[in-house]
Design an enzyme around this catalytic site. Structure first.
Site, short mmCIF file in Angstrom:
data_model
loop_
_atom_site.label_atom_id
_atom_site.label_comp_id
_atom_site.label_asym_id
_atom_site.label_seq_id
_atom_site.Cartn_x
_atom_site.Cartn_y
_atom_site.Cartn_z
N GLU A 93 78.30 5.91 43.47
CA GLU A 93 79.01 7.10 43.95
C GLU A 93 78.56 8.34 43.16
O GLU A 93 78.31 9.41 43.73
CB GLU A 93 80.51 6.89 43.79
CG GLU A 93 81.36 8.09 44.19
CD GLU A 93 82.79 7.96 43.72
OE1 GLU A 93 83.47 9.00 43.63
OE2 GLU A 93 83.22 6.83 43.43
N ASP A 129 76.59 11.30 45.08
CA ASP A 129 77.18 12.64 45.10
C ASP A 129 76.13 13.70 44.80
O ASP A 129 76.01 14.72 45.49
CB ASP A 129 78.32 12.70 44.08
CG ASP A 129 78.90 14.09 43.93
OD1 ASP A 129 79.09 14.77 44.95
OD2 ASP A 129 79.17 14.51 42.79
N ASN A 152 84.33 8.07 48.93
CA ASN A 152 83.62 7.58 47.75
C ASN A 152 82.55 6.56 48.15
O ASN A 152 81.44 6.54 47.61
CB ASN A 152 84.60 6.93 46.78
CG ASN A 152 85.57 7.94 46.18
OD1 ASN A 152 85.36 9.15 46.28
ND2 ASN A 152 86.63 7.45 45.58
N GLU A 195 79.48 8.31 49.54
CA GLU A 195 78.58 8.82 48.49
C GLU A 195 77.81 7.67 47.85
O GLU A 195 76.61 7.81 47.55
CB GLU A 195 79.39 9.58 47.43
CG GLU A 195 79.94 10.90 47.93
CD GLU A 195 80.76 11.62 46.89
OE1 GLU A 195 80.78 12.87 46.90
OE2 GLU A 195 81.40 10.94 46.04
#
Length: 281
Positions: free
Chosen positions: A50, A54, A119, A122
């Site tokens: 994650e 991101d 989440n 990502e």
């Protein structure tokens, strides 16, 4: 054999290509509540992916916006990117693409904590990046994420920053704007909860709750803005109390300035007396 092929087929439908390292994608959909232990004895979940995803998704989003709007300034691009990468947008994309059906979690997922899907989204980007490299990952984001799920025209025209709108209103009306944290707690799944109210002048708005202070502040700002525009008595109360406070403050400042002036005069007279007496050299 069929059971072995099933994960590949599930992710193939999602990605549009066959994964090289299926383990990365299985990790990407594993919430920390469903962590498992690998051969080295380490806990495995999607938090590290994650973090990586991101950064990759933010970079690719910035790159796409930069080329899509060559005449726009930095502020426009920055605000548009923020709207794309915000949690609500990522949650929605995850559900629309069917990623939610693959997420492994031991907590009850309901509407107010479905950030778990964002989440996982990502983390999926992080897995794609590690599995096939940046160039193909960028193409995946552009073709499989932006093209079907992100309406750039709509996003760039939609105002979602209620905090900024409230601050701008306060500046126009000469009203002080602030936010007060009412409480901080956790829900039944041990997720953090923050309750915040927005303050316009001397008047507090309705309290709002979110899974971050920023989210709660945004919601509280939206609530007080809505009331400002819908309730004239509420607006009058804010302007009245703020102007009275300003008058009181101004009167107090005048009194303080007058007191300081008198003190200064007394100090000057005292120094002059010392100089005349030869005490101050």
């Amino acid at each position: 054999m069929l059971r072995h092929r099933e994960p590949y087929l599930s992710f193939y439908k999602l990605l549009g290509f066959l994964p090289h390292n299926i383990g990365l994608y299985q990790q990407a959909v594993t919430h920390r509540s469903a962590s498992f232990t690998d051969k080295e004895g380490r806990k495995v979940n999607n938090e590290r992916l994650e973090f990586l995803g991101d950064a990759v998704f933010t970079l690719v989003s910035a790159d796409i916006l930069y080329h899509a709007f060559p005449e726009k300034k930095e502020g426009f691009l920055s605000n548009s990117r923020s709207r794309i990468i915000q949690r609500e947008t990522l949650n929605q994309i995850a559900v629309e693409m069917g990623l939610d059906k693959l997420v492994q979690s031991d907590v009850q997922i309901v509407s107010h904590n479905n950030y778990i899907y964002g989440n996982a989204f990502e983390a999926l980007i992080g897995a794609v990046y590690l599995d096939v490299g940046f160039k193909r990952c960028r193409r995946f984001i552009a073709e499989r994420i932006f093209a079907p799920y992100i309406d750039l025209e709509k996003i760039t025209q939609t105002e979602i920053n209620f905090k900024s709108k409230l601050v701008e209103w306060g500046q126009r009306q000469h009203v002080h704007i602030g936010w007060k944290l009412e409480s901080a707690s956790v829900d039944e799944n041990n997720n953090p909860l923050f309750t915040v109210c927005a303050i316009a002048g001397q008047v507090e708005g309705e309290a709002a709750t979110g899974y971050s202070k920023k989210e709660a502040q945004q919601k509280a700002s939206q609530l007080i803005l809505r009331k400002l525009y819908q309730d004239k008595d509420f607006l009058r109360a804010i302007l009245y109390t703020e102007r009275n406070a300003s008058i009181t403050s101004a009167d107090g400042a005048d009194a303080e300035r007058e007191s300081v002036t008198q003190d200064q005069k007394g100090l000057i007279s005292h120094i002059e007396e010392q100089v005349n007496d030869g005490e101050c050299r």
